[in-house]
Scaffold this active site. Structure first.
Site, PDB file in Angstrom:
ATOM      1  CB  VAL A  55      11.169   9.561  91.256  1.00 27.30           C
ATOM      2  CG1 VAL A  55      12.154   9.292  91.813  1.00 27.30           C
ATOM      3  CG2 VAL A  55       9.570   8.813  91.768  1.00 27.30           C
TER       4      VAL A  55
ATOM      5  CE  LYS B 158      13.371  22.855 108.815  1.00 29.01           C
ATOM      6  NZ  LYS B 158      12.572  21.399 109.151  1.00 29.01           N
TER       7      LYS B 158
ATOM      8  NE  ARG C  20      -5.276  57.818 105.200  1.00 25.34           N
ATOM      9  CZ  ARG C  20      -6.112  58.831 105.236  1.00 25.34           C
ATOM     10  NH1 ARG C  20      -5.659  59.933 105.739  1.00 25.34           N
ATOM     11  NH2 ARG C  20      -7.174  58.888 104.888  1.00 25.34           N
TER      12      ARG C  20
ATOM     13  CG  HIS D 238     -21.455  56.634 104.881  1.00 29.03           C
ATOM     14  ND1 HIS D 238     -20.889  56.375 105.369  1.00 29.03           N
ATOM     15  CD2 HIS D 238     -21.934  58.334 104.916  1.00 29.03           C
ATOM     16  CE1 HIS D 238     -20.606  57.809 105.468  1.00 29.03           C
ATOM     17  NE2 HIS D 238     -21.042  58.963 105.637  1.00 29.03           N
TER      18      HIS D 238
END
Length: 494
Positions: free
Chosen positions: A62, A132, A207, A263
């Site tokens: 803390v 934020k 692309r 391929h």
């Protein structure tokens, strides 16, 4: 900009950054290790505990969880000014935080009782608060951004587009951090976490996708995903897939080797005494398919190889390095992309399906090659089988590969029937298959594929084994005096 809070685990560049802020009259808040580093550098700062009036507690757990810190980060200038003044909460204009290294510590397999101490609480809370409120607070989570923040301050202030960019980066960082914690903790008592969160950075829009009417992007900043051409056009979606396939196969070879992919399947693989020798052998396995292909090589490309490559149309070339003469020669091919072979960045495989995804992990495994035929394979046949088997692992199923000791001779890929795969491989072969070997990615359910391979001239066959009809296949191999090896490992590739 009047106040900055600096609290970083990674102190790369923090002293120079703090010095520049101090020189601009910015008040610096800090604590812990960052405060110690600032003190040693002689940079004035205010301890967070002195600023909040609350001491650090619970061994530092803390520390920044205080209204004066979070109010200073969340307070909206021009809206919350009265509340901030009422509670004596000055605004914090710059937050510079990076987090406890949970990911690095988790990789060390620390005991959970030790690992949880590397779960940062205050850091993510502050980062999210500042992000934020990015219009009023600049949040920095990456040391590489110190320079652009200082440049902006030197030009009069941090513009909204930089603030928003920093905020997006901050939320991405806390998301990745929480994901790492969740994935690790959930995976402690199971192979895979019940909920898996994955994040990739470095996204670049391509692309188009697999086809021109589709949209696509590539994510990742390492390995093939991070590869950017040193020459030629931007990489396409299909280029990345083919390069990934080619490099995966190339890494199976320590000897001089060329892999040509079209391929997503190899159309030519060859070793050689020189790189030029291996390239010509690989190209000539299937020169029609080699047109418009991806070429991967594991040696430096010199002028002789570059000249041979430039004699045909090639989409991508990837190799560890290139001579100056080779690059000058290849520069004339404006559409040919030239990549540097990156260090491996291997990871589990992820594939999307309707409604979710499939996740595949390949742990270290050991093949157990066992001669199951009456005839032992010759040394030459074993060398050829090793080459064929490595290629087989990286070819779409069902696949049959014919090879000799130096190169593939025929490749049958992606067929529903293993027999058809063998027939296609035979039909595509440009050299006689007499004395060749064949490889199958999965077991042979019937003797028919072996019969087709033997009729074409193959004298040996390597396959995983494991069919209920293995005995029939072995009997046929013996009848034809073929040598056959079982590897014990299947390599389906869908």
């Amino acid at each position: 900009m009047t106040t900055a809070l600096l609290s970083v685990f990674d102190k790369t560049g923090i002293i120079a950054f703090a010095e520049s802020l101090h020189a601009r009259g910015v008040t610096i808040l800090s604590s812990g290790g960052t405060g110690k580093a600032l003190a040693e550098a002689g940079i004035p700062f205010t301890e967070v505990s002195a600023y909040t009036g609350s001491p650090e507690m619970m061994d530092g757990r803390v520390k920044t969880l205080h209204p004066k810190i979070h109010g200073g980060l969340l307070g909206r200038r021009g809206i919350d000014d009265a509340v901030m003044a009422q509670h004596n909460i000055p605004g914090i204009d710059i937050l510079c935080v990076n987090l406890y290294p949970f990911e690095a510590m988790a990789a060390k397999n620390l005991p959970l009782s030790e690992l949880v101490e590397f779960i940062d609480i205050g850091g993510p809370a502050m980062i999210r608060a500042a992000a934020k409120n990015y219009r009023d607070v600049a949040v920095i989570t990456d040391p590489s951004d110190y320079g652009r923040v200082l440049d902006a301050l030197g030009q009069g202030g941090i513009p909204d587009e930089i603030r928003f960019s920093l905020a997006k980066k901050a939320f991405a960082r806390t998301a990745a951090y929480d994901a790492a914690i969740s994935n690790h903790l959930s995976g402690i008592d199971s192979t895979f976490p019940e909920t898996l969160t994955v994040q990739f950075s470095g996204g670049r829009q391509l692309r188009y996708g697999e086809n021109p009417h589709q949209q696509a992007a590539v994510y990742g900043d390492a390995g093939i995903a991070g590869a950017v051409p040193v020459q030629g056009k931007q990489m396409s979606y299909n280029n990345y897939l083919d390069v990934h396939a080619a490099v995966g196969l190339l890494r199976e070879f320590d000897e001089i080797c060329t892999v040509i992919v079209k391929h997503n399947n190899p159309c030519g693989v060859a070793t050689g005494t020189t790189l030029l020798d291996s390239y010509i052998r690989a190209r000539d396995v299937d020169p029609v398919s080699a047109y418009g292909s991806v070429i991967a090589m594991n040696q430096e490309i010199g002028a002789d190889v570059a000249e041979a490559i430039c004699s045909t149309f090639v989409e991508v070339v990837i190799a560890p390095s290139y001579s100056e003469e080779a690059l000058a020669m290849m520069e004339a091919k404006e559409n040919m992309r030239i990549l540097i072979l990156p260090a491996p960045s291997l990871a589990d495989e992820i594939r999307s399906i309707d409604g979710g995804m499939l996740y595949l992990r390949t742990p270290p495994y050991r093949e157990h090659w066992q001669v199951v035929s009456e005839r032992e394979p010759t040394a030459a046949e074993l060398d050829a089988m090793r080459l064929a088997w490595r290629v087989c692992k990286h070819t779409k199923s069902n696949t049959i590969i014919f090879a000799d000791q130096k190169e593939t001779l025929g490749i049958g890929a992606g067929q529903m029937s293993r027999v058809d795969a063998a027939k296609i491989a035979i039909d595509k072969a440009r050299k006689p298959l007499n004395g060749s070997v064949a490889a199958s990615d999965a077991f042979l359910p019937f003797p028919d594929t072996l019969e087709v391979a033997a009729d074409a001239g193959a004298t040996a066959l390597v396959q995983p084994g494991g069919s209920i009809r293995d005995a029939e296949v072995i009997a046929e191999a013996n009848r034809r005096n073929m040598a056959m090896v079982f590897t014990g490992v299947r390599h389906f590739r869908h």
